[in-house]
Design an enzyme around this catalytic site. Structure first.
Site, PDB file in Angstrom:
ATOM      1  N   LYS A   1       0.825  -1.219   0.000  1.00 27.45           N
ATOM      2  CA  LYS A   1       0.000   0.000   0.000  1.00 27.45           C
ATOM      3  C   LYS A   1       0.855   1.263   0.000  1.00 27.45           C
ATOM      4  O   LYS A   1       0.465   2.289  -0.546  1.00 27.45           O
ATOM      5  CB  LYS A   1      -0.984   0.008   1.169  1.00 27.45           C
ATOM      6  CG  LYS A   1      -2.263  -0.725   0.853  1.00 27.45           C
ATOM      7  CD  LYS A   1      -2.047  -2.179   0.763  1.00 27.45           C
ATOM      8  CE  LYS A   1      -2.698  -3.043  -0.166  1.00 27.45           C
ATOM      9  NZ  LYS A   1      -2.582  -4.445  -0.018  1.00 27.45           N
TER      10      LYS A   1
ATOM     11  N   HIS B   1     -21.171  16.343   5.223  1.00 30.46           N
ATOM     12  CA  HIS B   1     -21.112  16.693   3.807  1.00 30.46           C
ATOM     13  C   HIS B   1     -19.956  17.668   3.582  1.00 30.46           C
ATOM     14  O   HIS B   1     -19.761  18.575   4.393  1.00 30.46           O
ATOM     15  CB  HIS B   1     -22.423  17.370   3.388  1.00 30.46           C
ATOM     16  CG  HIS B   1     -22.400  17.868   1.975  1.00 30.46           C
ATOM     17  ND1 HIS B   1     -22.506  17.020   0.896  1.00 30.46           N
ATOM     18  CD2 HIS B   1     -22.258  19.131   1.480  1.00 30.46           C
ATOM     19  CE1 HIS B   1     -22.455  17.747  -0.210  1.00 30.46           C
ATOM     20  NE2 HIS B   1     -22.298  19.021   0.102  1.00 30.46           N
TER      21      HIS B   1
HETATM   22  P1  FAD Z   1       1.807 -14.014   8.615  1.00 32.95           P
HETATM   23  O1  FAD Z   1       1.696 -12.561   8.522  1.00 32.95           O
HETATM   24  O2  FAD Z   1       2.125 -14.788   7.386  1.00 32.95           O
HETATM   25  O3  FAD Z   1       2.913 -14.317   9.709  1.00 32.95           O
HETATM   26  C1  FAD Z   1       3.310 -15.624  10.019  1.00 32.95           C
HETATM   27  C2  FAD Z   1       4.658 -15.558  10.713  1.00 32.95           C
HETATM   28  O4  FAD Z   1       4.966 -16.841  11.261  1.00 32.95           O
HETATM   29  C3  FAD Z   1       5.810 -15.214   9.774  1.00 32.95           C
HETATM   30  O5  FAD Z   1       6.487 -14.064  10.235  1.00 32.95           O
HETATM   31  C4  FAD Z   1       6.708 -16.459   9.820  1.00 32.95           C
HETATM   32  O6  FAD Z   1       8.088 -16.146   9.749  1.00 32.95           O
HETATM   33  C5  FAD Z   1       6.347 -17.056  11.178  1.00 32.95           C
HETATM   34  N1  FAD Z   1       6.570 -18.505  11.301  1.00 32.95           N
HETATM   35  C6  FAD Z   1       6.090 -19.475  10.484  1.00 32.95           C
HETATM   36  N2  FAD Z   1       6.457 -20.685  10.943  1.00 32.95           N
HETATM   37  C7  FAD Z   1       7.179 -20.483  12.071  1.00 32.95           C
HETATM   38  C8  FAD Z   1       7.824 -21.352  13.005  1.00 32.95           C
HETATM   39  N3  FAD Z   1       7.776 -22.685  12.889  1.00 32.95           N
HETATM   40  N4  FAD Z   1       8.491 -20.792  14.046  1.00 32.95           N
HETATM   41  C9  FAD Z   1       8.539 -19.443  14.204  1.00 32.95           C
HETATM   42  N5  FAD Z   1       7.944 -18.582  13.351  1.00 32.95           N
HETATM   43  C10 FAD Z   1       7.260 -19.096  12.308  1.00 32.95           C
HETATM   44  N6  FAD Z   1      -4.325  -8.688   3.906  1.00 32.95           N
HETATM   45  C11 FAD Z   1      -5.181  -7.674   4.179  1.00 32.95           C
HETATM   46  O7  FAD Z   1      -6.042  -7.815   5.051  1.00 32.95           O
HETATM   47  N7  FAD Z   1      -5.103  -6.473   3.501  1.00 32.95           N
HETATM   48  C12 FAD Z   1      -4.187  -6.272   2.533  1.00 32.95           C
HETATM   49  O8  FAD Z   1      -4.138  -5.194   1.941  1.00 32.95           O
HETATM   50  C13 FAD Z   1      -3.283  -7.321   2.214  1.00 32.95           C
HETATM   51  N8  FAD Z   1      -2.340  -7.156   1.257  1.00 32.95           N
HETATM   52  C14 FAD Z   1      -1.476  -8.167   0.989  1.00 32.95           C
HETATM   53  C15 FAD Z   1      -0.529  -7.987  -0.012  1.00 32.95           C
HETATM   54  C16 FAD Z   1       0.355  -9.000  -0.317  1.00 32.95           C
HETATM   55  C17 FAD Z   1       1.378  -8.786  -1.390  1.00 32.95           C
HETATM   56  C18 FAD Z   1       0.312 -10.232   0.417  1.00 32.95           C
HETATM   57  C19 FAD Z   1       1.272 -11.349   0.129  1.00 32.95           C
HETATM   58  C20 FAD Z   1      -0.632 -10.421   1.415  1.00 32.95           C
HETATM   59  C21 FAD Z   1      -1.537  -9.392   1.705  1.00 32.95           C
HETATM   60  N9  FAD Z   1      -2.516  -9.550   2.699  1.00 32.95           N
HETATM   61  C22 FAD Z   1      -3.395  -8.531   2.957  1.00 32.95           C
HETATM   62  C23 FAD Z   1      -2.651 -10.805   3.460  1.00 32.95           C
HETATM   63  C24 FAD Z   1      -1.990 -10.664   4.837  1.00 32.95           C
HETATM   64  O9  FAD Z   1      -0.634 -10.313   4.676  1.00 32.95           O
HETATM   65  C25 FAD Z   1      -2.103 -11.964   5.611  1.00 32.95           C
HETATM   66  O10 FAD Z   1      -3.462 -12.360   5.650  1.00 32.95           O
HETATM   67  C26 FAD Z   1      -1.589 -11.799   7.024  1.00 32.95           C
HETATM   68  O11 FAD Z   1      -0.211 -11.458   7.030  1.00 32.95           O
HETATM   69  C27 FAD Z   1      -1.793 -13.092   7.808  1.00 32.95           C
HETATM   70  O12 FAD Z   1      -1.311 -12.937   9.100  1.00 32.95           O
HETATM   71  P2  FAD Z   1      -0.823 -14.198   9.933  1.00 32.95           P
HETATM   72  O13 FAD Z   1      -0.518 -13.698  11.295  1.00 32.95           O
HETATM   73  O14 FAD Z   1      -1.781 -15.304   9.783  1.00 32.95           O
HETATM   74  O15 FAD Z   1       0.517 -14.713   9.212  1.00 32.95           O
END
Ligand code: FAD
Length: 468
Positions: A54, A446
């Site tokens: 963004k 507005h």
């Molecule tokens: P993640 O953010 O994926 O975090 C998971 C974390 O777990 C990571 O840091 C990883 O390193 C860690 N991890 C994994 N396994 C292990 C382990 N065994 N031990 C220790 N650490 C571990 N969503 C929106 O709502 N709005 C948006 O505008 C939007 N834009 C996006 C744009 C892009 C390009 C992408 C790729 C995604 C976008 N998303 C957006 C989706 C959003 O990023 C994800 O839905 C969100 O990050 C999910 O959060 P999470 O906490 O589930 O996992």
């Protein structure tokens, strides 16, 4: 390997939106919390997704909008874009947000541990970092391990020039040409920012249209508004592999039996995301956690897995992969882990796409509403009838409000500037079981964009003042 042993009420794995939220909320509820992250606090959203994407879309749009300033008498002269400086600014924004989370973790006495977590059994987590390991005996655990981009056979990420949505956010120059495999919202947001910076983008999509998560009417609307969403879009086209010409990658694809070759500085593969790669490191086999038919960890509405002390939230727990879903689920899991009562209600999840114009939807589409209810009422008003839209030179798009025969709100569609902000009112209205009159008789300031939501609610009643 040196192993130390500690204990925690709650161990959270993954410090993205789902994980850091669960950790902070758990601590707020009095739990002794350890948060484990193998990369960087903030996860995909802050470091490689929502925020950097963004920031770049904002910068790209801003330099493009300057043309309008000149039209209205603000003479800027030639606009010079320093892309590396923009990238540095974007990285500063990420840094600021990541630091803010670290401060919040510290303030709430959450112990933040860098390392990779895996289960030894249903109540012990091993965290490995280099040569060190620590075994944490826990009462409860939250898995928030997120998702990774899906690899397409023939287009593996270890090939030169084949990258994911993560790497494209880090390029240090504006590419001349890009090939995007996957016409979903991540692919289309890449089109938005790089087209505006001057790249030529070609999109390859296996299905017969792009953005299948949105209704055709919405997609037609943004394609009518902007050529970047309509030109160089190859639908019903299967990406097959990569070849190289003069050192540049060329996507080899197939459309209606014909070979298609599309070259670019990079091939971005944005064909969906999966959670199972992250599961592998967790050694789920040492627990009673089960997976569903689609391969995701099974959870109930309390985000509890089939191993009762373990919760799973965010992308790791299934679709939709959205940060705001992860935030809410993280709070639910922490509340339940702390002995409270909460559950995740996924009926009204807004989905936003940062195209130009933006798209934001919540609740039922007109088609789904018509299938499920008799006599639905629909109101649609164009932003060309909005004073705010005209005074900001953002008059494309529309708001559509869908209600049942008793005028209870069922869904809202917004295509237009600030759709991402205006959808909040519609989401709250749905959550509160609002009727058309609740929106129509609420006095809206507005001139503002959300006035169009109220006007569309009036239109559904056949009583719009500014549009017919
Ligand atoms: P993640 O953010 O994926 O975090 C998971 C974390 O777990 C990571 O840091 C990883 O390193 C860690 N991890 C994994 N396994 C292990 C382990 N065994 N031990 C220790 N650490 C571990 N969503 C929106 O709502 N709005 C948006 O505008 C939007 N834009 C996006 C744009 C892009 C390009 C992408 C790729 C995604 C976008 N998303 C957006 C989706 C959003 O990023 C994800 O839905 C969100 O990050 C999910 O959060 P999470 O906490 O589930 O996992």
């Amino acid at each position: 390997m040196g192993v130390t042993n500690t204990e925690a009420d709650l161990v959270v794995v993954g410090a993205g939106p789902g994980g850091y939220t669960a950790a902070i909320r758990g601590a707020q509820k009095g739990l002794d919390v350890v948060l484990v992250e193998k990369e960087r606090v903030g996860g995909v959203c802050l470091n490689h997704g929502c925020i950097p994407a963004k920031a770049l879309i904002h910068a790209a749009g801003f330099q493009r909008d300057i043309a309008h300033w000149n039209d209205i008498g603000i003479n800027t002269g030639v606009v010079d874009v320093d892309f590396q400086a923009i990238q540095e600014w974007k990285n500063d924004v990420i840094e600021q947000l990541d630091d803010g989370i670290l401060q919040q973790l510290d303030y709430h006495d959450v112990e933040y541990v860098n390392g990779t977590a895996s289960f030894l059994d249903s109540s012990t987590m091993r965290v490995e970092h280099g040569d060190d390991a620590r075994d944490i005996a826990f009462d409860t655990a939250v898995l928030a391990t997120g998702s990774q981009p899906i690899e397409i056979p023939g287009l593996e990420f270890d090939q030169d020039g084949v990258i994911s949505s993560r790497e494209v956010l880090q390029v240090d120059e504006v590419p001349d040409e890009l090939v995007v495999v996957g016409g979903g919202y991540i692919g289309m947001e890449a089109v938005t920012k790089f087209s505006k910076f001057g790249s030529l983008i070609k999109v390859v999509e296996a299905r017969d249209r792009v953005l299948t998560m949105f209704e055709e009417e919405i997609v037609n609307s943004i394609q009518e508004t902007s050529e970047m969403y309509r030109d160089h879009i190859y639908t019903s086209t299967m990406a097959k592999g990569v070849e190289y010409e003069n050192g540049r990658p060329v996507l080899v694809a197939e459309r209606e039996g014909e070979e298609l070759r599309l070259g670019g500085d990079y091939i971005i593969v944005a064909a969906g995301r999966e959670a199972k790669t992250a599961y592998r490191a967790l050694n789920l086999g040492n627990t009673a956690i089960e997976r569903d038919d689609r391969g995701y960890i099974k959870t109930d509405r309390r985000m509890q897995t089939t191993d009762e002390n373990v919760f799973c939230v965010g992308d790791a727990a299934g679709n939709p992969h959205l940060a705001h879903v992860a935030y809410r689920q993280g709070k639910v899991a922490a509340e339940v882990a702390a002995g409270g009562d909460d559950s995740f209600d996924g009926r009204y999840i807004p989905a936003v796409m940062y195209t130009d114009p933006e798209v934001a939807i919540v609740g039922l589409s007109e088609t789904d509403a018509a299938e499920q209810y008799d006599g639905i009422k629909v109101g649609r008003v164009p932003f060309s009838a909005s004073g705010r839209a005209l005074t900001t030179n953002k008059s494309s798009g529309y708001v559509k409000v869908i209600a049942d025969a008793n005028e209870k709100l069922l869904g809202v569609r917004i295509v237009g500037a600030r759709a991402s902000d205006s959808i909040a009112e519609a989401t709250l209205a749905l959550e509160m079981d609002a009727h058309l009159d609740d929106i129509a008789t609420t006095i809206h300031a507005h001139p503002t964009f959300p006035e169009a939501v109220a006007e569309a609610a009036e239109a559904a009643k056949g009583e719009s003042i500014h549009s017919h």
